[in-house]
Design a protein around this motif. Structure first.
Motif, PDB file in Angstrom:
ATOM      1  N   GLU A  12       1.117  -1.053   0.041  1.00 16.52           N
ATOM      2  CA  GLU A  12      -0.213  -0.106  -0.331  1.00 16.52           C
ATOM      3  C   GLU A  12       1.298   1.434   0.345  1.00 16.52           C
ATOM      4  O   GLU A  12       1.818   0.925   0.206  1.00 16.52           O
ATOM      5  CB  GLU A  12      -0.964  -0.170   1.320  1.00 16.52           C
ATOM      6  CG  GLU A  12      -2.302  -1.010   1.386  1.00 16.52           C
ATOM      7  CD  GLU A  12      -2.965  -1.279   2.510  1.00 16.52           C
ATOM      8  OE1 GLU A  12      -3.567  -2.245   2.472  1.00 16.52           O
ATOM      9  OE2 GLU A  12      -2.227  -0.360   3.105  1.00 16.52           O
ATOM     10  N   ALA A  25       0.479   5.656   0.567  1.00 14.01           N
ATOM     11  CA  ALA A  25      -0.370   6.498   1.268  1.00 14.01           C
ATOM     12  C   ALA A  25       0.099   7.731   1.519  1.00 14.01           C
ATOM     13  O   ALA A  25       1.144   8.492   1.446  1.00 14.01           O
ATOM     14  CB  ALA A  25      -0.222   6.082   3.057  1.00 14.01           C
ATOM     15  N   THR A  28      -2.049  11.883   1.154  1.00 16.85           N
ATOM     16  CA  THR A  28      -3.233  12.752   1.310  1.00 16.85           C
ATOM     17  C   THR A  28      -3.976  14.000   0.845  1.00 16.85           C
ATOM     18  O   THR A  28      -3.161  13.763  -0.723  1.00 16.85           O
ATOM     19  CB  THR A  28      -2.512  14.644   2.648  1.00 16.85           C
ATOM     20  OG1 THR A  28      -2.313  15.138   1.743  1.00 16.85           O
ATOM     21  CG2 THR A  28      -1.402  13.633   3.717  1.00 16.85           C
ATOM     22  N   LYS A  81      -3.718   5.065  -0.716  1.00 17.32           N
ATOM     23  CA  LYS A  81      -5.042   4.945   0.215  1.00 17.32           C
ATOM     24  C   LYS A  81      -4.253   6.583   0.724  1.00 17.32           C
ATOM     25  O   LYS A  81      -3.223   7.372  -0.018  1.00 17.32           O
ATOM     26  CB  LYS A  81      -5.071   4.060   1.606  1.00 17.32           C
ATOM     27  CG  LYS A  81      -5.165   2.956   1.370  1.00 17.32           C
ATOM     28  CD  LYS A  81      -5.095   2.120   2.390  1.00 17.32           C
ATOM     29  CE  LYS A  81      -6.156   1.883   3.533  1.00 17.32           C
ATOM     30  NZ  LYS A  81      -5.765   1.010   4.024  1.00 17.32           N
ATOM     31  N   TRP A  82      -5.801   7.138   1.608  1.00 17.38           N
ATOM     32  CA  TRP A  82      -4.908   8.471   1.414  1.00 17.38           C
ATOM     33  C   TRP A  82      -5.752   9.141   2.508  1.00 17.38           C
ATOM     34  O   TRP A  82      -6.801   8.605   3.112  1.00 17.38           O
ATOM     35  CB  TRP A  82      -5.027   9.606   0.538  1.00 17.38           C
ATOM     36  CG  TRP A  82      -6.711  10.243   0.044  1.00 17.38           C
ATOM     37  CD1 TRP A  82      -7.253  10.711   0.241  1.00 17.38           C
ATOM     38  CD2 TRP A  82      -6.936   8.675  -1.706  1.00 17.38           C
ATOM     39  NE1 TRP A  82      -8.812  10.262  -0.610  1.00 17.38           N
ATOM     40  CE2 TRP A  82      -8.668   8.825  -1.090  1.00 17.38           C
ATOM     41  CE3 TRP A  82      -6.436   7.873  -1.963  1.00 17.38           C
ATOM     42  CZ2 TRP A  82      -9.099   8.376  -2.257  1.00 17.38           C
ATOM     43  CZ3 TRP A  82      -7.002   7.199  -3.212  1.00 17.38           C
ATOM     44  CH2 TRP A  82      -8.614   7.751  -3.595  1.00 17.38           C
ATOM     45  N   PHE A  83      -5.004  10.171   3.865  1.00 16.07           N
ATOM     46  CA  PHE A  83      -5.435  10.967   4.951  1.00 16.07           C
ATOM     47  C   PHE A  83      -7.060  12.400   3.788  1.00 16.07           C
ATOM     48  O   PHE A  83      -6.512  12.740   2.640  1.00 16.07           O
ATOM     49  CB  PHE A  83      -4.977  11.611   5.783  1.00 16.07           C
ATOM     50  CG  PHE A  83      -3.441  11.123   6.542  1.00 16.07           C
ATOM     51  CD1 PHE A  83      -4.742   9.550   7.491  1.00 16.07           C
ATOM     52  CD2 PHE A  83      -2.491  10.336   5.991  1.00 16.07           C
ATOM     53  CE1 PHE A  83      -3.862   9.038   7.924  1.00 16.07           C
ATOM     54  CE2 PHE A  83      -1.804   9.459   6.376  1.00 16.07           C
ATOM     55  CZ  PHE A  83      -2.813   9.215   7.410  1.00 16.07           C
ATOM     56  N   VAL A 114      -4.954   4.373   7.798  1.00 11.96           N
ATOM     57  CA  VAL A 114      -4.387   4.317   5.945  1.00 11.96           C
ATOM     58  C   VAL A 114      -2.652   4.208   6.424  1.00 11.96           C
ATOM     59  O   VAL A 114      -2.225   3.958   5.437  1.00 11.96           O
ATOM     60  CB  VAL A 114      -4.716   6.168   6.062  1.00 11.96           C
ATOM     61  CG1 VAL A 114      -3.788   6.584   5.342  1.00 11.96           C
ATOM     62  CG2 VAL A 114      -6.092   6.750   6.138  1.00 11.96           C
ATOM     63  N   ILE A 115      -2.311   4.112   7.539  1.00 11.73           N
ATOM     64  CA  ILE A 115      -0.946   3.549   7.000  1.00 11.73           C
ATOM     65  C   ILE A 115      -0.601   2.121   8.378  1.00 11.73           C
ATOM     66  O   ILE A 115      -1.246   2.329   9.387  1.00 11.73           O
ATOM     67  CB  ILE A 115       0.329   4.583   8.121  1.00 11.73           C
ATOM     68  CG1 ILE A 115       0.212   6.210   7.413  1.00 11.73           C
ATOM     69  CG2 ILE A 115       1.473   3.776   8.352  1.00 11.73           C
ATOM     70  CD1 ILE A 115       0.917   7.011   8.358  1.00 11.73           C
ATOM     71  N   THR A 116      -0.888   0.972   7.631  1.00 13.30           N
ATOM     72  CA  THR A 116      -1.459   0.052   7.824  1.00 13.30           C
ATOM     73  C   THR A 116       0.856  -1.176   7.792  1.00 13.30           C
ATOM     74  O   THR A 116       1.271  -0.383   7.270  1.00 13.30           O
ATOM     75  CB  THR A 116      -1.547  -0.952   7.396  1.00 13.30           C
ATOM     76  OG1 THR A 116      -1.367  -1.585   5.914  1.00 13.30           O
ATOM     77  CG2 THR A 116      -3.148  -0.057   7.094  1.00 13.30           C
ATOM     78  N   THR A 158       1.340  -1.056   4.548  1.00 16.67           N
ATOM     79  CA  THR A 158       2.118   0.284   3.702  1.00 16.67           C
ATOM     80  C   THR A 158       4.176   0.392   3.168  1.00 16.67           C
ATOM     81  O   THR A 158       4.882   0.008   4.242  1.00 16.67           O
ATOM     82  CB  THR A 158       1.511   1.597   5.019  1.00 16.67           C
ATOM     83  OG1 THR A 158       0.249   1.230   4.924  1.00 16.67           O
ATOM     84  CG2 THR A 158       2.328   2.885   3.685  1.00 16.67           C
ATOM     85  N   VAL A 161       4.991   6.361   2.888  1.00 16.20           N
ATOM     86  CA  VAL A 161       3.799   7.659   3.093  1.00 16.20           C
ATOM     87  C   VAL A 161       4.474   8.757   2.402  1.00 16.20           C
ATOM     88  O   VAL A 161       5.941   9.157   2.941  1.00 16.20           O
ATOM     89  CB  VAL A 161       3.912   7.545   4.682  1.00 16.20           C
ATOM     90  CG1 VAL A 161       2.701   8.432   5.220  1.00 16.20           C
ATOM     91  CG2 VAL A 161       3.195   5.998   5.295  1.00 16.20           C
TER      92      VAL A 161
END
Length: 418
Positions: free
Chosen positions: A125, A127, A129, A152-154, A170-172, A175, A178
């Motif tokens: 993944e 991440a 924003t 994925k995003w914030f 979001v951060i797993t 990930t 980022v």
């Protein structure tokens, strides 16, 4: 004349910037409020560029004659200056690119081509924003499409901050990277770096920071940030266009593959295979932006002489004043934080139902230069249900009088459109 605490001696500083004396539209002196797009250039940078082309112009690293050695010394000297400016542990961690966009694309492609443990693939993944500049969205979309990684995003809060309420989702553990902006170019928001990096480190993800709107305006210490990559661009920090920087941790640069192939980035080449030079040259294929790097070095000298702490203090005072004055304008809505706390010197707004392009054109007739559009951050506009914004952005040469001129200009816009 409005007096604010913490201001620089702008009367002296503005004498270094030739364009700020320009007269436009019926004898009006320009009010330049678009430094977030590109800063103006001081004479010291212009003189360095002219001196390079007039007396030292040659290709670097190859020639053994005097002028070529001078050009190499100037180019590599600029790398030393940038390394000191950002407190890099090693000059070899400073890679010159053509802009921050190329720097971010370089990181994305290195990770797409890397071996484990860095490789991004269909099981990982990424991440980011919702407030990112397109330059920190599109490269990751392309990487996701090419590798099958999940992007994925914030999201954003109503007041223009990052919504970190779901940070663990979001951060797993999946990930790998980022990537986020330190300061938003549209909202002006200064993001909570420590919180995001702490979570990324918990799961073993790499961190890439877009510092394009930070490097010109505040102390940028890559060791204190504790990120893995930091990207920024020269033309927003008094330097010329065509020069950007990617800083990366030495061990990562040693392990990751190059993105561009060609001259200078090699160690040996045969018709069967090639080996690569050590960083930073491993990532600088072909003739680099030599004059531009020299100009960036001169810009670093200029900013350092004034002091980044002093510049940040000046801009905070100007921004605080501007936020307060703009909120006095009827029907004006600031898109982003409405206080000067944890925000940079770019303020985006909408004025009633007047289209931002119309606002910008009427302001231009009064000699006021602002930015209009989605500022390469269209997802932010979609989030707040607006087609575009008008953006005023300030820098070390900005004055309270220019803020007053903007407010008066907006009153003229309101009257013009009835």
């Amino acid at each position: 004349m409005t007096q604010l605490p913490g201001l620089l001696d702008t009367e002296a500083i503005r004498k270094d910037f030739p364009l700020l004396d320009r007269v436009v539209h019926d004898g009006k002196k320009i009010v330049y409020l678009d430094s977030a797009a590109t800063s103006q250039k001081p004479r010291q940078v212009l003189d360095a560029l002219n001196a390079y082309y007039e007396r030292h112009n040659a290709n670097v690293h190859r020639g053994v004659y005097t002028v070529a050695e001078e050009a190499t010394a100037l180019y590599e000297g600029a790398r030393d200056k940038v390394a000191a400016f950002i407190n890099a542990p090693s000059r070899d961690e400073v890679i010159f690119t053509k802009n921050a966009s190329e720097s971010l694309n370089l990181v994305a492609n290195m990770l797409g081509w890397a071996d484990e443990p860095y490789r991004v693939d269909h099981e990982t993944e990424i991440a980011i924003t919702e407030m990112e500049h397109h330059s920190n969205i599109v490269p990751w979309q392309l990487l996701s499409q090419r590798t099958g990684a999940k992007l994925k995003w914030f999201g954003l809060t109503d007041d223009g901050r990052l919504d970190l309420s779901n940070i663990d989702e979001v951060i797993t553990e999946k990930t790998k990277i980022v990537s986020f902006t330190l300061v938003s170019n549209l909202l002006g928001t200064v993001n909570p770096v420590e919180t995001i990096i702490r979570r990324a480190q918990e799961v073993g993800a790499l961190v890439c920071i877009d510092a394009s709107q930070a490097a010109p305006h505040m102390v940028l210490d890559v060791q204190a940030l504790q990120a893995d990559f930091v990207a920024f661009t020269g033309h927003k920090m008094c330097g010329p266009t065509g020069i950007g920087v990617l800083w990366g941790r030495q061990e990562l640069l040693e392990d990751l593959p190059p993105f561009l192939g060609g001259g200078e980035m090699i160690e040996t080449v045969s018709m069967h295979s090639s080996t690569y030079a050590p960083a930073p040259h491993k990532f600088e294929a072909g003739t680099p932006p030599i004059a531009q790097a020299v100009g960036l070095g001169a810009a670093v000298d200029y900013l350092s002489a004034i002091g980044m702490e002093n510049i940040a203090r000046h801009e905070h005072a100007i921004t605080e004043y501007a936020v307060r004055r703009l909120q006095e304008v009827p029907d004006l809505r600031i898109i982003g934080p409405t206080t000067a706390e944890d925000r940079g010197a770019a303020i985006s707004f909408v004025l009633g139902d007047i289209h931002p392009h119309d606002v910008g054109q009427v302001l231009d007739e009064q000699g006021i230069a602002v930015r209009v559009g989605h500022h390469c951050a269209r997802p932010v506009c979609l989030r707040y249900g607006i087609p575009a914004t008008t953006r005023a952005s300030f820098y070390l040469y900005s004055t309270p009088a220019e803020v007053d001129a903007l407010v008066e200009g907006l009153e003229h816009v309101r009257n013009f459109f009835g």
